[in-house]
Design a protein around this motif. Sequence first.
Motif, PDB file in Angstrom:
ATOM      1  N   TYR A 104      62.739  13.153   9.193  1.00 14.63           N
ATOM      2  CA  TYR A 104      64.126  13.538   9.437  1.00 14.63           C
ATOM      3  C   TYR A 104      64.241  14.430  10.674  1.00 14.63           C
ATOM      4  N   GLN A 105      65.474  14.511  11.179  1.00 15.08           N
ATOM      5  CA  GLN A 105      65.795  15.464  12.241  1.00 15.08           C
ATOM      6  C   GLN A 105      67.282  15.790  12.176  1.00 15.08           C
ATOM      7  N   TYR A 106      67.607  17.087  12.157  1.00 14.05           N
ATOM      8  CA  TYR A 106      69.008  17.513  12.156  1.00 14.05           C
ATOM      9  C   TYR A 106      69.583  17.500  13.570  1.00 14.05           C
ATOM     10  N   GLN A 107      70.882  17.210  13.647  1.00 12.77           N
ATOM     11  CA  GLN A 107      71.624  17.315  14.897  1.00 12.77           C
ATOM     12  C   GLN A 107      72.947  18.022  14.615  1.00 12.77           C
ATOM     13  N   TYR A 108      73.261  19.009  15.456  1.00  8.66           N
ATOM     14  CA  TYR A 108      74.517  19.740  15.280  1.00  8.66           C
ATOM     15  C   TYR A 108      75.078  20.118  16.644  1.00  8.66           C
ATOM     16  N   GLN A 109      76.310  19.719  16.888  1.00  9.17           N
ATOM     17  CA  GLN A 109      77.011  20.002  18.143  1.00  9.17           C
ATOM     18  C   GLN A 109      76.159  19.624  19.363  1.00  9.17           C
ATOM     19  N   GLY A 110      75.528  18.463  19.273  1.00 12.06           N
ATOM     20  CA  GLY A 110      74.751  17.945  20.392  1.00 12.06           C
ATOM     21  C   GLY A 110      73.338  18.471  20.494  1.00 12.06           C
ATOM     22  N   ASN A 111      72.967  19.428  19.656  1.00  8.79           N
ATOM     23  CA  ASN A 111      71.624  20.002  19.686  1.00  8.79           C
ATOM     24  C   ASN A 111      70.784  19.456  18.544  1.00  8.79           C
ATOM     25  N   PHE A 112      69.506  19.220  18.824  1.00 12.94           N
ATOM     26  CA  PHE A 112      68.595  18.679  17.825  1.00 12.94           C
ATOM     27  C   PHE A 112      67.642  19.755  17.324  1.00 12.94           C
ATOM     28  N   GLY A 113      67.375  19.726  16.028  1.00 17.79           N
ATOM     29  CA  GLY A 113      66.389  20.613  15.442  1.00 17.79           C
ATOM     30  C   GLY A 113      65.011  19.986  15.480  1.00 17.79           C
ATOM     31  N   GLU A 114      64.050  20.686  14.933  1.00 16.76           N
ATOM     32  CA  GLU A 114      62.678  20.191  14.883  1.00 16.76           C
ATOM     33  C   GLU A 114      62.578  19.021  13.908  1.00 16.76           C
ATOM     34  N   LYS A 115      61.791  18.020  14.246  1.00 18.37           N
ATOM     35  CA  LYS A 115      61.556  16.908  13.332  1.00 18.37           C
ATOM     36  C   LYS A 115      60.733  17.411  12.137  1.00 18.37           C
ATOM     37  N   PHE A 116      61.044  16.881  10.960  1.00 17.86           N
ATOM     38  CA  PHE A 116      60.305  17.302   9.781  1.00 17.86           C
ATOM     39  C   PHE A 116      60.147  16.140   8.806  1.00 17.86           C
ATOM     40  N   LYS A 117      59.135  16.250   7.950  1.00 17.46           N
ATOM     41  CA  LYS A 117      58.870  15.234   6.931  1.00 17.46           C
ATOM     42  C   LYS A 117      59.451  15.701   5.609  1.00 17.46           C
ATOM     43  N   TRP A 118      59.896  14.744   4.811  1.00 21.85           N
ATOM     44  CA  TRP A 118      60.484  15.059   3.504  1.00 21.85           C
ATOM     45  C   TRP A 118      59.994  14.041   2.492  1.00 21.85           C
ATOM     46  N   ARG A 175      65.889  25.040  18.217  1.00 22.74           N
ATOM     47  CA  ARG A 175      66.972  25.764  17.572  1.00 22.74           C
ATOM     48  C   ARG A 175      67.030  25.456  16.068  1.00 22.74           C
ATOM     49  N   ASP A 176      67.491  26.426  15.328  1.00 18.45           N
ATOM     50  CA  ASP A 176      67.724  26.265  13.894  1.00 18.45           C
ATOM     51  C   ASP A 176      69.141  25.715  13.725  1.00 18.45           C
ATOM     52  N   VAL A 177      69.298  24.421  13.985  1.00 18.61           N
ATOM     53  CA  VAL A 177      70.645  23.840  13.947  1.00 18.61           C
ATOM     54  C   VAL A 177      71.185  23.791  12.522  1.00 18.61           C
ATOM     55  N   TYR A 178      70.306  23.686  11.551  1.00 22.64           N
ATOM     56  CA  TYR A 178      70.709  23.759  10.136  1.00 22.64           C
ATOM     57  C   TYR A 178      71.365  25.113   9.861  1.00 22.64           C
ATOM     58  N   GLY A 179      70.708  26.179  10.263  1.00 25.52           N
ATOM     59  CA  GLY A 179      71.254  27.515  10.079  1.00 25.52           C
ATOM     60  C   GLY A 179      72.548  27.722  10.843  1.00 25.52           C
ATOM     61  N   GLU A 180      72.631  27.191  12.063  1.00 30.23           N
ATOM     62  CA  GLU A 180      73.845  27.321  12.868  1.00 30.23           C
ATOM     63  C   GLU A 180      75.029  26.642  12.182  1.00 30.23           C
ATOM     64  N   ALA A 181      74.781  25.478  11.611  1.00 31.44           N
ATOM     65  CA  ALA A 181      75.852  24.749  10.921  1.00 31.44           C
ATOM     66  C   ALA A 181      76.327  25.518   9.696  1.00 31.44           C
ATOM     67  N   LEU A 182      75.388  26.057   8.919  1.00 31.18           N
ATOM     68  CA  LEU A 182      75.752  26.862   7.756  1.00 31.18           C
ATOM     69  C   LEU A 182      76.559  28.090   8.174  1.00 31.18           C
ATOM     70  N   ASP A 183      76.134  28.731   9.252  1.00 34.67           N
ATOM     71  CA  ASP A 183      76.794  29.948   9.709  1.00 34.67           C
ATOM     72  C   ASP A 183      78.228  29.669  10.166  1.00 34.67           C
ATOM     73  N   ASP A 184      78.412  28.578  10.901  1.00 34.07           N
ATOM     74  CA  ASP A 184      79.761  28.218  11.349  1.00 34.07           C
ATOM     75  C   ASP A 184      80.665  27.930  10.155  1.00 34.07           C
ATOM     76  N   TYR A 185      80.119  27.212   9.174  1.00 40.62           N
ATOM     77  CA  TYR A 185      80.923  26.889   7.994  1.00 40.62           C
ATOM     78  C   TYR A 185      81.286  28.164   7.230  1.00 40.62           C
ATOM     79  N   TYR A 186      80.312  29.056   7.086  1.00 33.91           N
ATOM     80  CA  TYR A 186      80.563  30.292   6.337  1.00 33.91           C
ATOM     81  C   TYR A 186      81.615  31.159   7.036  1.00 33.91           C
ATOM     82  N   LYS A 187      81.542  31.249   8.357  1.00 31.69           N
ATOM     83  CA  LYS A 187      82.471  32.096   9.107  1.00 31.69           C
ATOM     84  C   LYS A 187      83.890  31.531   9.106  1.00 31.69           C
TER      85      LYS A 187
END
Length: 233
Positions: free
Chosen positions: A181-195, A3-15
């Motif tokens: 790194y790895q994002y987590q939002y509302q119990g769901n984890f996004g894909e692991k990524f390097k930064w 899941r794109d948990v980063y996008g989901e978090a942005l969308d919830d905040y925007y709405k």
Amino acid sequence: MIRDVYGEALDDYYKHQKELAPLLLHSSYGDIEEMPLDIFFREEEELPELEFIALSLCDGRVLDVGAGAGCHSLYLQEKKFDVEALEISSTACHIMQQRGVQKIHHADFYQFKDQQYDTLLFLMNGIGLAGDIEGFKKLLIHSESLLTTRGQLLFDSSNIDYLYEEYKIKRPDHYFGEINYQYQYQGNFGEKFKWLYLDQKMLIKIAHEMGWVVQVLFEDENDQYLVRMEKRK
């Protein structure tokens, strides 16, 4: 499907115009940070000095790489710059469209081709998408293919050397600025990524090896710095 948990978090905040739940960022140095979602929706008066300087140096046709919710693209657009936003999250692209960003590309930076820009803008440590040192070299090569002959890179990064002492963790065998790194939002984890976070010494070394001119334009009290780079003529 991840899941794109980063996008989901942005969308919830925007709405809802408020955080419904924290966007958490798990790191390989053992910390869990809470990402404040309001920073992706900042207005002009909320932008820090470093970002103002970078935005004021934009020139010609601009590509805002990793545009997120579009705060920098909107700023430049309002100032009559010819700016286009590039973002890999389809949800973030939809948010930008709703917020009024006029030119949006939903694409991975490395797959984005056949365009020419005078400025590539990577703010909020946007070059971190390189992931590691070899990835940064790859980023420079691909950036050159997207730049006009007078083109420039504008980005900020920071020296995170202090983290290893602060968190009392062993230094890795690889370059210390390469973080997982790895994002987590509302119990769901996004894909692991390097930064990637680059200290100035390493940045200048790589840039010179690859034929780029580096100008460090600004430094703040948090070891964060702003850079302008152009290909050596």
